[in-house]
Design an enzyme around this catalytic site. Structure first.
Site, PDB file in Angstrom:
ATOM      1  N   SER A 130       0.817  -1.215   0.000  1.00  0.00           N
ATOM      2  CA  SER A 130       0.000   0.000   0.000  1.00  0.00           C
ATOM      3  C   SER A 130       0.853   1.268   0.000  1.00  0.00           C
ATOM      4  O   SER A 130       1.558   1.540  -0.963  1.00  0.00           O
ATOM      5  CB  SER A 130      -0.958  -0.044   1.199  1.00  0.00           C
ATOM      6  OG  SER A 130      -1.921   0.964   1.136  1.00  0.00           O
TER       7      SER A 130
ATOM      8  N   ASP B 237       9.935   5.219 -10.028  1.00  0.00           N
ATOM      9  CA  ASP B 237       9.436   5.782 -11.295  1.00  0.00           C
ATOM     10  C   ASP B 237      10.065   7.135 -11.615  1.00  0.00           C
ATOM     11  O   ASP B 237      10.253   7.483 -12.780  1.00  0.00           O
ATOM     12  CB  ASP B 237       7.913   5.934 -11.236  1.00  0.00           C
ATOM     13  CG  ASP B 237       7.193   4.616 -11.452  1.00  0.00           C
ATOM     14  OD1 ASP B 237       7.865   3.601 -11.669  1.00  0.00           O
ATOM     15  OD2 ASP B 237       5.949   4.609 -11.409  1.00  0.00           O
TER      16      ASP B 237
ATOM     17  N   LYS C  18      -0.508  -4.190  -3.439  1.00  0.00           N
ATOM     18  CA  LYS C  18      -1.816  -3.640  -3.044  1.00  0.00           C
ATOM     19  C   LYS C  18      -1.956  -2.252  -3.660  1.00  0.00           C
ATOM     20  O   LYS C  18      -1.420  -1.278  -3.142  1.00  0.00           O
ATOM     21  CB  LYS C  18      -1.962  -3.563  -1.527  1.00  0.00           C
ATOM     22  CG  LYS C  18      -3.310  -2.989  -1.078  1.00  0.00           C
ATOM     23  CD  LYS C  18      -3.398  -2.943   0.439  1.00  0.00           C
ATOM     24  CE  LYS C  18      -4.716  -2.335   0.887  1.00  0.00           C
ATOM     25  NZ  LYS C  18      -4.827  -0.891   0.605  1.00  0.00           N
TER      26      LYS C  18
END
Length: 561
Positions: free
Chosen positions: A295, A306, A320
């Protein structure tokens, strides 16, 4: 009929009639008609059950179970939180509760102190790990559940408690007097320098104070000459979305995209960007993750990856990619409901399980390989959706032997540490303490006196294979091989204690250290030979390797796919 049963049925009737009336206003809508029809069916079923079932029933309990069963058909994160569970929910989001500051656990038929937190009432009153709880304010807790005992220990602050305990290794019972306090568990239980120039921060959970605690740790570490940072998110199950965003914002420039959420209702379609000036947008970062990182941990590690802001090291994360929102219900209850999926800066969603398309048996499958899509980081490196954050550098997870796992499950390591601490006033420092050969021999003697026995998964599989071979009439031609294999796989305590001495000694030392130096000491000990941390230090100390991973010239991520 009992009053509470009548009131429970009346309450349910009122709710259902309200829902029915509301939905009947949309009678042309088939979906709303189905909802209204089934709510009426539910009410009539419940009414007949309450009136005619042969034994007395608890309406509240039945309704709760029916709601829980309904929600389990959706996903494990959409849950009903009753008024009685609000304090536990508050603890997960704030890390705050009123109590004595200790973990408790069930050990055989007894509830014990599993770990007192340093500086809080249990610690100040002299309670120790392993102490058996007998009474709380005169109320016997023998044969009670941990939930029952927890409800007696928690409550209003500034309330005095008298706790009667039995301490293993002694024949005495003791009374400990303490006062409940407001307990604030730290999101960052530990930070420190792990080399001359590298600072380390352990984040356990994303409570409402997580970002603030990270910032304090960063300031302190930089004052200690930290030139690089290791952020440890291993086994961090997540928490508050806004804290994940704030933590990423500490390391990226204002205006940088961090995460998007997209849901069925347009109000949940939101873009979250860094809104503040970063604490340090240049300092090299290594983020540690494992299968238990989920999460909010995946938002932080995924965004750092990223944006090519740091190197992610460890094992693939949990996967998740679902966002929950808390909705208020009547009678102080709440519904925690999945309202959206989140998408990290490259555009990928890292949800691993597809709850919207269950198998025929009701099980949930992973996102099909054919549906996994390639995305790209800011520097153009390939990353993929459909199953957690894949680290830039994979480190194999440590696997314990069957013997070691069973020693832990059966409290052998815990109980020996309890007796050790109750008979030794002190030990050497948390970084120096080791289990000697003589101490390991004492541990061996202890577990034999406890008549410890264990099974192995290998022998269970072998037995199943043997049974299949007999049914298929192959056993006769392979009996000798089965016997030879059984001889090797059958648990042998003396053999396995020798074979797995190092890992058992390591866990035993860790448990003993926690009795003297508490959580901080246990963390310091475990970090000394941590292969994932050691790899992070190696990468951060090698600028060429670090930058090569981030710009894609060292294609380690592609090899990890």
């Amino acid at each position: 009929m009992k009053l509470r049963k009548k009131s429970g049925a009346i309450w349910l009737l009122a709710v259902l009639l309200f829902c029915s009336a509301a939905f009947w206003g949309f009678s042309r809508d088939e979906r709303n008609f189905e909802i209204s029809k089934n709510l009426n069916i539910y009410y009539t079923l419940f009414r007949e059950l309450n009136l005619f079932y042969v034994d007395e029933i608890d309406p509240g309990d039945l309704v709760k179970k029916s709601m829980d069963a309904m929600l389990t058909t959706l996903d494990p994160y959409t849950t009903y939180i009753s008024e009685a569970e609000i304090e536990d929910f508050k603890l997960m989001t704030t890390g705050e509760y009123a109590g004595i500051g200790s973990l408790i656990s069930k050990h055989k038929d007894e509830v014990i102190i599993a770990e007192p937190y340093e500086g809080f009432p249990a610690f100040k009153a002299g309670l120790k790990a392993g102490d058996v709880l007998l009474e709380i304010n005169g109320i016997s807790v023998l044969k009670k559940t941990t939930d029952d005992v927890s409800s007696l220990l928690k409550g209003q602050p500034n309330v005095p408690l008298t706790i009667k305990i039995k301490r293993p290794g002694t024949d005495k019972t003791m009374e400990k007097k303490l006062v409940r306090e407001n307990i604030q568990l730290k999101a960052v239980p530990y930070y420190g320098m792990v080399s001359d120039s590298i600072g380390y921060i352990l984040l356990n959970q994303f409570t409402d104070k997580a970002a603030g605690e990270i910032k304090v740790a960063l300031k302190d570490l930089k004052e200690q000459n930290a030139k690089s940072i290791v952020l440890d998110l291993r086994s961090n199950p997540g928490g508050l979305l806004d804290q994940a965003i704030e933590i990423v914002n500490l390391f990226v420039e204002k205006g940088e995209a961090i995460v998007n959420t997209k849901g069925k209702v347009s109000q949940w379609d939101k873009s979250y960007k860094a809104t503040k000036t970063p604490f340090d947008a240049q300092i090299p970062i290594a983020v540690l993750v494992n299968r238990g990182s989920a999460s909010a941990s995946e938002i932080v590690s995924g965004a750092i990856q990223d944006l090519d802001r740091g190197v992610v090291i460890g094992q693939r994360t949990f996967g998740k990619g679902l966002v929950q929102t808390t909705r208020n219900l009547t009678y102080n209850a709440k519904l925690k409901v999945t309202t959206a999926k989140y998408y990290i800066p490259s555009g990928r969603c890292i949800q691993a399980l597809d709850y919207s398309n269950r198998n025929e048996d009701g099980s949930v499958g992973k996102i099909a390989d054919s549906l996994i899509t390639e995305f790209h980081t800011k520097n153009g490196r390939s990353v993929f959706d459909g199953g957690g954050v894949l680290p830039d550098l994979k480190i194999e997870s440590e696997r314990y032997s069957s013997l070691t796992i069973n020693l832990i499950r059966n409290f052998m390591v815990f109980d020996y540490a309890t007796l050790y601490a109750n008979t030794n006033d002190n030990i050497s420092g948390s970084k120096e303490f080791k289990i000697s050969d003589q101490e390991f021999d004492k541990f061996t003697k202890f577990i034999k006196e406890q008549k410890f026995k264990y099974e192995s998964e290998s022998t269970e599989i072998l037995d199943a294979l043997k049974k299949a071979a007999k049914e298929e009439k192959y056993f006769d031609i392979s009996e000798d091989e089965f016997e030879a294999l059984a001889l090797k796989l059958t648990p042998d305590l003396d053999r396995d204690l020798t074979r797995f001495k190092d890992e058992i000694s390591d866990l035993l030392a860790h448990e003993i250290i926690k009795r003297y130096y508490y959580q901080k000491g246990g963390i310091e000990y475990s970090l000394q030979e941590d292969p994932t941390l050691l790899k992070a230090i190696e990468v951060l100390e090698n600028k060429t390797e670090y930058l090569g991973i981030l710009d894609g010239s060292i294609g380690l991520h592609a090899l990890n796919k």
